[in-house]
Design an enzyme around this catalytic site. Sequence first.
Site, short mmCIF file in Angstrom:
data_model
loop_
_atom_site.label_atom_id
_atom_site.label_comp_id
_atom_site.label_asym_id
_atom_site.label_seq_id
_atom_site.Cartn_x
_atom_site.Cartn_y
_atom_site.Cartn_z
N HIS A 101 -10.29 -13.60 -51.71
CA HIS A 101 -9.50 -14.70 -52.28
C HIS A 101 -10.46 -15.82 -52.67
O HIS A 101 -11.45 -16.07 -51.99
CB HIS A 101 -8.47 -15.20 -51.27
CG HIS A 101 -7.46 -16.10 -51.91
ND1 HIS A 101 -7.74 -17.42 -52.21
CD2 HIS A 101 -6.19 -15.86 -52.35
CE1 HIS A 101 -6.67 -17.95 -52.81
NE2 HIS A 101 -5.72 -17.03 -52.90
N GLU A 170 -6.40 -13.35 -60.06
CA GLU A 170 -5.95 -14.72 -59.81
C GLU A 170 -6.91 -15.70 -60.46
O GLU A 170 -7.93 -16.07 -59.84
CB GLU A 170 -5.92 -15.01 -58.30
CG GLU A 170 -4.89 -14.23 -57.53
CD GLU A 170 -4.43 -15.00 -56.29
OE1 GLU A 170 -3.22 -15.19 -56.16
OE2 GLU A 170 -5.28 -15.40 -55.48
P1 13P Z 1 0.08 -20.21 -55.88
O1 13P Z 1 1.18 -19.22 -56.13
O2 13P Z 1 0.47 -21.30 -54.93
O3 13P Z 1 -0.52 -20.72 -57.16
O4 13P Z 1 -1.11 -19.42 -55.12
C1 13P Z 1 -1.58 -18.24 -55.62
C2 13P Z 1 -2.50 -17.65 -54.62
O5 13P Z 1 -3.59 -18.12 -54.43
C3 13P Z 1 -2.01 -16.49 -53.86
O6 13P Z 1 -3.05 -15.88 -53.17
#
Ligand code: 13P
Length: 253
Positions: A101, A170
């Site tokens: 992450h 992400e």
């Molecule tokens: P948000 O949905 O709060 O933008 O976060 C995404 C995230 O980092 C999930 O791991």
Amino acid sequence: MANNMRYFIGNWKMFGVPKSINILDKINTFTNFNKRFNKNYKIIITPPFTLIESFAKRFKNKSIFIGGQNCYHKDSFGSNTGSISPFMLKKIGATYVIIGHSDNRAEGDTAKMLKNKVIGSLNNNLKIVFCIGENKKEKKKKLTYKVLRNQLTKVLEKKFNYNNIIIAYEPIWSIGTGKIPKSEDLKKISKFIKKILKGIFKTKKPPKVLYGGSVDGSNIASFKSLKEIDGFLIGGASKSSKKFIDIIKNYYR
Ligand code: 13P
């Protein structure tokens, strides 16, 4: 209506106390009322380490899977203060673990550490949600594809059991900002990620690719037509049963 299996993963980050299990109870009730959907999606929640055991016990053999948000890069026991290994996660009932992450990359996780986390987790029969994504500066400089290719090829190897690996794209600039990528960009990027994965694993059926970053009950509709996206990694909106259920409802509406 999407027929393929979809993932809805709620990453709670640093949120939750024992009574927050109510949130999962409500989500579980929702999925039980919606049996017709069950074949189409899988719900995974990654609470903080402190809640994994009790949550996993409650939802054993139910429609919610529990995972860890991270793990240490050695796989069993060691003299590493404050650390939790894949072996320990597995022993308390986690079936998934998030690795890479951007929060953890920002705190110093290197490609070598991430590779060891992946190896340790696969050795302990955990399924992996491996996160990748470019930051705002990299996007601006048009480095997105290069960054993603590096993040994938520096960690993943052909010998890994790719059936136990899911990729979560992400983009860092979208996390917690309310900004989401343009549909056409996301389509191209997810196709690119799958192409790289096919190359790494020498397969025609690469790991699933999820999207994460500011997903909520309103913008989820814009992802419906993207068949390349196999599900979602949800942060903020996963801390409320209503918001999380709205995402699923509106996705299938
Ligand atoms: P948000 O949905 O709060 O933008 O976060 C995404 C995230 O980092 C999930 O791991």
